[in-house]
Design an enzyme around this catalytic site. Structure first.
Site, PDB file in Angstrom:
ATOM      1  N   SER A  42      -6.680  10.242  -9.069  1.00  0.00           N
ATOM      2  CA  SER A  42      -6.736   9.141  -8.115  1.00  0.00           C
ATOM      3  C   SER A  42      -7.559   9.598  -6.912  1.00  0.00           C
ATOM      4  O   SER A  42      -7.259  10.638  -6.310  1.00  0.00           O
ATOM      5  CB  SER A  42      -5.312   8.760  -7.676  1.00  0.00           C
ATOM      6  OG  SER A  42      -5.350   7.765  -6.680  1.00  0.00           O
ATOM      7  N   GLN A 109      -2.701   1.291  -4.598  1.00  0.00           N
ATOM      8  CA  GLN A 109      -2.029   0.803  -5.806  1.00  0.00           C
ATOM      9  C   GLN A 109      -1.723   1.951  -6.760  1.00  0.00           C
ATOM     10  O   GLN A 109      -0.634   2.020  -7.333  1.00  0.00           O
ATOM     11  CB  GLN A 109      -2.889  -0.252  -6.514  1.00  0.00           C
ATOM     12  CG  GLN A 109      -3.158  -1.493  -5.688  1.00  0.00           C
ATOM     13  CD  GLN A 109      -1.891  -2.274  -5.423  1.00  0.00           C
ATOM     14  OE1 GLN A 109      -1.034  -1.868  -4.657  1.00  0.00           O
ATOM     15  NE2 GLN A 109      -1.768  -3.410  -6.056  1.00  0.00           N
ATOM     16  N   GLU A 110      -2.701   2.834  -6.950  1.00  0.00           N
ATOM     17  CA  GLU A 110      -2.491   3.986  -7.835  1.00  0.00           C
ATOM     18  C   GLU A 110      -1.373   4.889  -7.307  1.00  0.00           C
ATOM     19  O   GLU A 110      -0.509   5.333  -8.072  1.00  0.00           O
ATOM     20  CB  GLU A 110      -3.793   4.783  -7.969  1.00  0.00           C
ATOM     21  CG  GLU A 110      -4.879   4.044  -8.713  1.00  0.00           C
ATOM     22  CD  GLU A 110      -6.253   4.668  -8.577  1.00  0.00           C
ATOM     23  OE1 GLU A 110      -7.203   4.097  -9.140  1.00  0.00           O
ATOM     24  OE2 GLU A 110      -6.401   5.705  -7.912  1.00  0.00           O
ATOM     25  N   LEU A 111      -1.390   5.141  -6.007  1.00  0.00           N
ATOM     26  CA  LEU A 111      -0.355   5.982  -5.408  1.00  0.00           C
ATOM     27  C   LEU A 111       1.025   5.346  -5.567  1.00  0.00           C
ATOM     28  O   LEU A 111       1.987   6.019  -5.934  1.00  0.00           O
ATOM     29  CB  LEU A 111      -0.665   6.234  -3.929  1.00  0.00           C
ATOM     30  CG  LEU A 111       0.277   7.176  -3.199  1.00  0.00           C
ATOM     31  CD1 LEU A 111       0.319   8.549  -3.868  1.00  0.00           C
ATOM     32  CD2 LEU A 111      -0.140   7.290  -1.740  1.00  0.00           C
TER      33      LEU A 111
END
Length: 169
Positions: A42, A109-111
């Site tokens: 990420s 969003q990824e986190l």
């Protein structure tokens, strides 16, 4: 049948033991394989050339599998579906934290997804600091400030890759 009504079958496969999942994939998924990754990378796009790509290449030299958008996405792919698949099929999430990382929609969003996947006692999120201090991270995300991180100021990309590999044990 689930596939015909629009349910993402891959979401169910990740819950199955490997042997049963492989049987199901062979029989019902038209021999498509769901690729599993050791790491999901990420990062903010501004950090792709300086950190994300070299780190992914170094991990691959060490025989690890790493999901990085540049290498996994093809023209016509759904960005959301591809990232979701990469997040589901990973063991660890490498989060390249930089000042710009916290400003991006997709990285947030990824986190969030990585925090959702985290389980008590499991080190799923592996933070790498790039041009940002631990204090600056704490001012942006207190949860991340509690996780031991490595800095590109203190460690080379090969050293970071080796530390990430050791985290798989």
């Amino acid at each position: 049948k689930l596939h015909m009504i629009g349910v993402n079958i891959s979401d169910f496969f990740v819950l199955l033991p490997n042997d049963i999942r492989n049987l199901c994939l062979n029989k019902y998924h038209r021999n498509e394989t769901v690729k599993e990754y050791d790491f999901f990378i990420s990062h903010a796009s501004e950090d792709k050339e300086s950190v994300a790509i070299p780190l992914t290449e170094e991990l691959r030299k060490l025989n690890a599998t790493a999901w990085l958008d540049k290498f996994e996405l093809k023209i016509g792919d759904s960005l959301m579906d591809s990232i979701n698949e990469g997040l589901i099929q990973k063991k660890k999430g490498v989060v390249i934290l930089s000042p710009i990382y916290f400003e991006k929609f997709w990285t947030r969003q990824e986190l969030n997804a990585l925090f959702q996947k985290s389980q008590k006692g499991k080190n799923i999120i592996l933070p790498i600091r790039h041009k940002i201090t631990a204090e600056e991270i704490a001012s942006k995300n207190l949860f991340l400030s509690d996780i031991l991180s490595l800095s590109t100021d203190d460690y080379s990309i090969p050293e970071i890759a080796e530390a990430l590999i050791r985290s798989l044990d």
